[in-house]
Design an enzyme around this catalytic site. Sequence first.
Site, PDB file in Angstrom:
ATOM      1  N   HIS A 116       0.816  -1.216   0.000  1.00  0.00           N
ATOM      2  CA  HIS A 116       0.000   0.000   0.000  1.00  0.00           C
ATOM      3  C   HIS A 116       0.849   1.266   0.000  1.00  0.00           C
ATOM      4  O   HIS A 116       0.332   2.357  -0.207  1.00  0.00           O
ATOM      5  CB  HIS A 116      -1.008  -0.007   1.163  1.00  0.00           C
ATOM      6  N   ASP A 145       0.105  -7.379   1.395  1.00  0.00           N
ATOM      7  CA  ASP A 145       0.626  -6.033   1.636  1.00  0.00           C
ATOM      8  C   ASP A 145       2.148  -5.997   1.747  1.00  0.00           C
ATOM      9  O   ASP A 145       2.706  -5.274   2.561  1.00  0.00           O
ATOM     10  CB  ASP A 145      -0.004  -5.418   2.893  1.00  0.00           C
ATOM     11  N   SER A 226       4.690   2.858   7.718  1.00  0.00           N
ATOM     12  CA  SER A 226       4.409   1.646   6.950  1.00  0.00           C
ATOM     13  C   SER A 226       5.605   1.208   6.121  1.00  0.00           C
ATOM     14  O   SER A 226       6.206   2.015   5.411  1.00  0.00           O
ATOM     15  CB  SER A 226       3.222   1.878   6.007  1.00  0.00           C
TER      16      SER A 226
END
Length: 410
Positions: A116, A145, A226
Amino acid sequence: MSNNRYEKQYVRTGNTWKGVVGGAVAGAAVSASLAVALVGSGILSPTTTTHANNPQNFSSSTLNISQASEEATTSEAVAAKCLPSIASVNVVTPSGEGIGSGVVLDTQGNIITNWHVAGDATSIQVTIDGNTYDATLVGGDASSDVAVIKAELNGALVTPIEIGDSSQLVVGDWVMTLGSPLGLDQSVSTGIVSALYRNQLMADTSGNTLYTNLIQVDAAINGGNSGGALVNDQGQLVGINSLIADASGMGSFSGIGFAIPGNYAVEIANKVIAGEQVTHAYIGLSCATVNEQSAQANQLSASEGAYVAEIAEGGPAEAAGIMVGDIITKVGDLDVTSADSLLLAVRTNSVGDTVDVEFVRNGQTLTTSVTLGSDERLQAQQEQEQAQMQQQQESLEQRYLDQYFGQLPY
């Protein structure tokens, strides 16, 4: 998902975390304004302190670690070891600019991050140990992911992170998160492993992302973290930071963060780098969620679970004797309360694993053993369907343009 009257949201913490960092330029602006705000409120002191390792200038008023000297020493050593292997990842996507983090895997410039963060990027730049490089997407697995990007090093040297064993983690272990929260690159935060084996499914426009066996930590994770590293007290990679649980609805860290286990993430990354297809455990059926309302309306013999609506011919479920109309209630040790939870339960296993599946048929609870297969054929079918849909969409757009411009006077 509710938790003691509070609605809990799970937020990805990379470039899709809106309202925090709008890209490389905006990230720098946010960083500057944040520092000013902290100084003005007295939270961040503008005074200069002397490093504790310099005995000539050290004083107790500068830095006092007498009550936790061992932990402070560990934090300093781990940060010094790992920070050179942490990348700040700036991306441009069709929806705008964003920032995330990454972890250097090898001296060739391969970097692991979240899908993402970089999966739909049209342009990528990474900063590693103070140096900025252009980068490209190598590939990844959207449903897990995990993505790999590669920095164009042009002969420059980078430091790969040391890989640990995430299966050795236990609740209470010391951990550190590293990355670029809110665009503040080269940031670290320490905490402990709060729990293991957390599962979460997130649905978005690109499909379902299945997070299985997540590591829950209380070390701070925020927007921009992230794809960054979760490391142990030896400075070894044990996870990739991915999600936060947000009770406020504002997308801010509330003491609960999640990381993809390092063993799983690195395994996927190595397959991507080698050009191999990433496959997942596959049971071979389509299902629908059963709850009290649907059970009463359809006179079903179980009040919750996953109703088997279709069986794939020649698939693992058919071979194990599962039939249309069965209601699956358990896979291995995991309860199945919905179609989503069945997907999560299956994906906590690997291709080739044999698991016990409990189901209700005509009011009777039965158990069968299912040897899970690979979703390789399913992925190919889905890719073909997506290509057909894209083709149809382009055809419709072209027909519209032809009709529209065909009616215009010239």
